[in-house]
Write an enzyme that holds these catalytic residues in place. Structure first.
Site, short mmCIF file in Angstrom:
data_model
loop_
_atom_site.label_atom_id
_atom_site.label_comp_id
_atom_site.label_asym_id
_atom_site.label_seq_id
_atom_site.Cartn_x
_atom_site.Cartn_y
_atom_site.Cartn_z
N TRP A 22 7.58 37.27 77.40
CA TRP A 22 6.40 38.00 77.89
C TRP A 22 6.73 39.39 78.42
O TRP A 22 5.85 40.22 78.56
CB TRP A 22 5.69 37.16 78.96
CG TRP A 22 5.06 35.95 78.37
CD1 TRP A 22 5.58 34.70 78.31
CD2 TRP A 22 3.79 35.88 77.71
NE1 TRP A 22 4.71 33.84 77.66
CE2 TRP A 22 3.60 34.53 77.29
CE3 TRP A 22 2.78 36.80 77.44
CZ2 TRP A 22 2.46 34.11 76.61
CZ3 TRP A 22 1.65 36.38 76.77
CH2 TRP A 22 1.49 35.05 76.36
N ASP A 77 0.79 45.07 83.11
CA ASP A 77 -0.40 44.23 83.10
C ASP A 77 -0.94 44.03 84.51
O ASP A 77 -0.73 42.98 85.11
CB ASP A 77 -0.08 42.87 82.46
CG ASP A 77 -1.31 42.02 82.19
OD1 ASP A 77 -2.43 42.54 82.31
OD2 ASP A 77 -1.15 40.84 81.86
N GLU A 88 -1.07 39.18 72.03
CA GLU A 88 -1.10 37.86 72.64
C GLU A 88 -1.71 36.82 71.70
O GLU A 88 -2.49 35.96 72.10
CB GLU A 88 -1.86 37.90 73.97
CG GLU A 88 -1.21 38.82 75.00
CD GLU A 88 -1.94 38.85 76.33
OE1 GLU A 88 -1.26 38.95 77.36
OE2 GLU A 88 -3.18 38.76 76.32
N GLU A 105 -8.72 51.33 81.77
CA GLU A 105 -9.13 49.97 82.08
C GLU A 105 -8.54 49.57 83.42
O GLU A 105 -7.32 49.57 83.61
CB GLU A 105 -8.66 49.00 80.99
CG GLU A 105 -9.05 47.56 81.24
CD GLU A 105 -8.54 46.59 80.17
OE1 GLU A 105 -8.49 45.39 80.45
OE2 GLU A 105 -8.20 47.05 79.06
N GLU A 138 -6.41 39.45 88.98
CA GLU A 138 -5.68 38.39 88.29
C GLU A 138 -4.29 38.15 88.89
O GLU A 138 -3.87 37.02 89.09
CB GLU A 138 -5.56 38.76 86.81
CG GLU A 138 -4.74 37.79 85.98
CD GLU A 138 -4.63 38.24 84.53
OE1 GLU A 138 -3.82 37.64 83.80
OE2 GLU A 138 -5.36 39.17 84.13
N GLU A 162 -12.39 33.26 81.66
CA GLU A 162 -10.94 33.44 81.73
C GLU A 162 -10.62 34.44 82.85
O GLU A 162 -11.17 35.53 82.90
CB GLU A 162 -10.40 33.98 80.40
CG GLU A 162 -8.89 34.15 80.40
CD GLU A 162 -8.33 34.56 79.05
OE1 GLU A 162 -7.18 34.99 79.00
OE2 GLU A 162 -9.06 34.44 78.04
N ARG A 163 -9.74 34.02 83.74
CA ARG A 163 -9.40 34.84 84.90
C ARG A 163 -10.64 35.17 85.73
O ARG A 163 -10.78 36.27 86.26
CB ARG A 163 -8.65 36.11 84.50
CG ARG A 163 -7.41 35.87 83.68
CD ARG A 163 -6.39 35.02 84.41
NE ARG A 163 -5.27 34.66 83.55
CZ ARG A 163 -4.35 33.75 83.88
NH1 ARG A 163 -4.43 33.11 85.03
NH2 ARG A 163 -3.36 33.48 83.07
N ARG A 169 8.53 45.75 77.20
CA ARG A 169 7.07 45.67 77.03
C ARG A 169 6.38 46.96 77.45
O ARG A 169 5.36 47.33 76.89
CB ARG A 169 6.54 44.48 77.83
CG ARG A 169 5.04 44.35 77.86
CD ARG A 169 4.66 43.05 78.55
NE ARG A 169 3.25 42.95 78.85
CZ ARG A 169 2.68 41.89 79.40
NH1 ARG A 169 3.42 40.84 79.71
NH2 ARG A 169 1.38 41.86 79.65
#
Length: 824
Positions: free
Chosen positions: A550, A383, A304, A405, A411, A180-181, A354
């Site tokens: 989102w 993100d 998510e 992180e 991405e 993924e990604r 968010r």
């Protein structure tokens, strides 16, 4: 170019002589150990020749010995042997305890932290020692790096302590072998729902990680398949752990919080249920019986769509602690991801935000996590966008262990098709002073670094040779967040391409400019990366972030743009920072312009500190960014003959593609904002392309006109598509003066076929190609819009220019426009 990078280039370029360039694939990364060509330069390392003595029987120390022998022999072009006798040794490797026993006269400083090392002289021998086995290995790599950089080794006294004890990568690999990604091919760890049979590449990757001090690797997707911790999977995982172990890299895995129910036969995964606690203890004990040095788990929950403790009304601390307590007897750790938010928010409610989610979810839990829980916090509150403020959660949690992180895999940042060197962006966050005490930069508040890497089976690991600079930079910053971006760029370039000064300067400058360039042609002022967030996260899709749950909103309308996150009139996000920082962001006057639209909603006519309006800034930045991306190509071309042909050609192709995609971004964003705002570009560039001929304006044979969605990702909102069978042509006449020109063909390279194109001038074919790039869409849009440049074509007034195309499968050989520009 910075003075520091220039001096580095000058130093390492001394006395180099011309040499043939060997073929390269990029597989060696920065561990090429290129032969030092000048004999005099090699002579400065005479003390490095001869025999190496490794003390003890540790596999990691043996790895350090073998790596040092391999590197020295390659760089110094002389034999390096291994000995068991101190009398024969020129280099001694071993842990602090073993070295002090063997060389009691050595004056070695105290080594405080796990992984710490010292390199120095003890009489006639060079000593490489560490607090533990890993420290010895890190010291060996540091010595090799010093020599590869042509730095002096006289009077060595290099004592290094890692800034953070936990330095891991997260790989988002799925058990079926997909990632993924991941943008560099399938997994090096898994295949067909099993651990891969051939783990050679996994071992080579562990070597790269060890060379920059990474000590853990979580090998599977945070959106985890629960099968990864079943009993039958433990033995294959142990085989994988055995491949990583000699390099001091601990195996870790990501887990599914609902595993007690999905694989444990329980009817619950309630963290306060004693049966659930027993399940986790059973699984952890089983793993450690097979893998005694297992690192621990990574957990994504309640985010998510992932199941989490909210299903039972429990807290994140409850969820983390039930697993951490199973790990604690084995010294294992749990990285609990702070990336928790509601992806179904009501976008119509202007108070929803968010960016608030991390602090809202975790601040009240400060101090309630067990000591072996590390809260894994993304660098920004959204993100991995092209620019975000530092997450306020770093300062809001005072007594909880925290890790930062960082995403290596790009991405939202060009997906390794665009060069975007991330060290300068990461440094801004690491150096950001949270003001929760004085001073309190983010780098001082974390005890862990996590990099989402997603290497694949591409020969060069990440699909783009220059993208490897980000993996290197992550390791260097995780070890020492004070190292500068120019230093990292200079090191990586030298280790990867050699010490020729023009190469070091040119590649280093491309890297250091690339983040700001990408920000310019995608989305500046903190508005976020204006990409398609619903699907590919790659090409432009300005409206995709609006009117959905989102939460990556930019709130652009006919009057203005930006999220109002102030306390007085907005979502209150800024109040999550310390009072000093909150006061800065609360005011438009004191908010840095680069974050203005992240913190405030302003009219397009708002005047920035530069004196430009927001709207003119958007126009100017996008045109400047596209020009800079084109400049990367020209800079790279100056290195022809100075870099091996394979990598030179491969990187040139990537940079040419990026330059074309930057134009797609430029045109899409500026056209959309001119449409929504009604404000023209003061410089008259937007929508005005005098050298461009739209496909729909050409003389068409079998081609049909189609609308493109979103409209701004095609010039004029339309393109021409060839039916499923046969050949189509589009023809125009050149109306300019005779001369030499570059002809640009803008077309769409969908991933559901490989259409064939040719370009003819005056009935003479000047180029042929096949549209077979691996781009993330099966439709004509901003993800697939691609440019072909045919250089230095002689044209006469009235010449016909014809594109001939043959579609393949579901790909319709879609053509957007051609552009004829004077050749440089």
């Amino acid at each position: 170019m910075s003075r520091r990078l220039t001096s580095c280039a000058a130093l390492i370029g001394l006395l180099l002589v011309a040499r043939p360039l060997r073929a390269e694939t990029g597989a060696a990364g920065w561990l090429r150990y290129e032969r030092i060509s000048d004999a005099g330069m090699r002579g400065r390392y005479d003390a490095m020749g001869g025999a190496i003595l490794a003390l003890g029987d540790s596999p990691v120390v043996a790895t350090a010995r073998d790596e040092l022998a391999r590197g020295l022999a390659s760089m110094l072009d002389r034999p390096v042997t291994v000995t068991n006798r101190i009398a024969d040794a020129r280099i001694v490797l071993g842990t602090l305890e073993s070295v002090r026993r063997t060389l009691p006269q050595a004056e070695i400083p105290a080594l405080q932290r796990q992984g710490a090392f010292w390199i120095g002289a003890a009489g006639r021998v060079i000593v490489v020692t560490g607090r533990d086995d890993r420290g010895v290995l890190y010291g060996a790599f540091a010595l090799l790096r010093r020599i590869a950089m042509h730095e002096p080794v006289e009077a060595l006294n290099d004592h290094q302590e890692p800034a953070a004890p936990l330095r891991w990568t997260n790989e988002w690999d799925n058990l079926d072998g997909s990632i993924e990604r991941g943008y560099a091919g399938p997994s090096i760890f898994f295949d067909q729902n099993a651990v891969a049979g051939d783990l050679t590449r996994a071992g080579e990757y562990a070597r790269l990680l060890a060379s920059v001090g990474i000590n853990g690797c979580a090998v599977n997707n945070v959106n985890a398949n629960p099968l990864v911790i079943t009993h039958d999977f433990v033995s294959p995982l142990a085989r994988l752990a055995g491949v990583l172990r000699p390099w001091g890299v601990s195996l870790a895995v990501s887990i599914d919080f609902s595993s007690p129910m999905k694989i444990g036969g329980l009817n619950s995964f309630d963290p306060l249920d004693p049966r659930v606690a027993a399940f986790w203890k059973d699984r952890v004990d089983d793993i450690y019986r097979a893998i005694p040095d297992f690192g621990g788990f990574v957990l994504k929950a309640d985010s998510e769509g992932r199941l989490g403790p909210s299903a039972y009304g429990r807290s994140h601390a409850d969820a983390a602690n039930v697993i951490a307590r199973a790990l604690a007897p084995h010294n294992g750790v749990l990285f609990y991801r702070g990336f928790v938010y509601d992806h179904l928010m009501d976008w119509r409610n202007t108070r929803n935000d968010r960016a608030r989610a991390a602090v809202d979810n975790f601040k009240t839990l400060d101090g309630r996590f067990d000591s072996n829980v590390i809260l894994q916090i993304k660098n920004g509150p959204i993100d991995f966008q092209v620019r975000e403020p530092a997450s306020p959660l770093f300062g809001a949690l005072r007594t909880t262990n925290k890790a930062i992180e960082l995403q290596i895999t790009q991405e939202y940042l060009g997906q390794q098709r665009h060069v975007v060197f991330l060290a300068p962006m990461w440094k801004e966050v690491l150096d950001f002073d949270t003001r929760v005490s004085s001073p309190a930069p983010v780098k001082s508040l974390v005890r862990g670094f996590v990099g989402v890497s997603n290497v694949g089976r591409a020969t060069n690991w990440l699909g783009h040779d220059l993208a490897m600079a980000n993996l290197y930079a992550f390791g260097r910053l995780a070890w020492n967040p004070d190292v500068s971006s120019p230093r990292i760029a200079g090191e990586w370039t030298t280790l990867t391409f050699g010490a020729e000064p023009r190469v070091v300067e040119t590649v280093g400058r491309i890297l250091l400019d690339s983040w700001r360039t990408y920000e310019r042609y995608t989305g500046s002022l903190g508005m976020g990366t204006l990409t398609d967030i619903i699907r590919a996260h790659y090409g432009p899709g300005i409206e995709s972030s609006e009117r959905n749950g989102w939460g990556q909103w930019h709130r652009a309308d006919g009057r203005g743009i930006g999220m109002d996150r102030t306390t007085a009139t907005g979502t209150g996000f800024v109040s999550q920072y310390s009072p000093t920082v909150a006061a800065m962001y609360e005011s438009i006057e004191t908010t840095p312009d680069e974050l203005l639209l992240f913190m405030h909603h302003v009219p397009y006519t708002h005047v920035l500190k530069s004196g430009k309006t927001v709207m003119q800034h958007i126009y100017d930045e996008h045109f400047q960014g596209a020009d800079e991306a084109a400049g990367f190509v020209e800079r790279w071309r100056t290195l022809d003959g100075l870099i091996d042909r394979e990598r030179y050609v491969a990187i040139l192709g990537k940079l040419e593609y990026q330059a074309g995609h930057a134009v797609v971004w430029r045109d899409a964003v500026t056209s959309w904002f001119r449409w929504i705002s009604g404000i023209p570009d003061a410089n008259g560039r937007v929508g005005r392309f005098p050298n461009r001929t739209e496909g729909e304006a050409m003389q068409l044979d079998r081609y049909a006109i189609d609308a493109v969605t979103p409209w701004e990702t095609a010039s004029g909102g339309q393109a021409i598509r060839c039916p499923a069978a046969g050949t189509c042509t589009a023809t125009t006449r050149f109306a300019g003066a005779s001369g030499t020109y570059d002809i640009v063909v803008q077309y769409f390279d969908e991933n559901d076929g490989a259409s064939a194109f040719s370009l003819a001038v005056a009935d003479r074919v000047v180029d042929r190609w096949v549209a077979d790039l691996d781009l993330p869409s099966n439709l004509p849009n901003g993800h697939t819009s691609t440019r072909r440049v045919v250089r230095r074509v002689a044209l006469s007034a009235g010449d016909s220019i014809r594109v001939e195309a043959r579609p393949d499968r579901d790909e319709g050989a879609v053509l957007d426009y051609i552009e004829v520009v004077p050749a440089p």
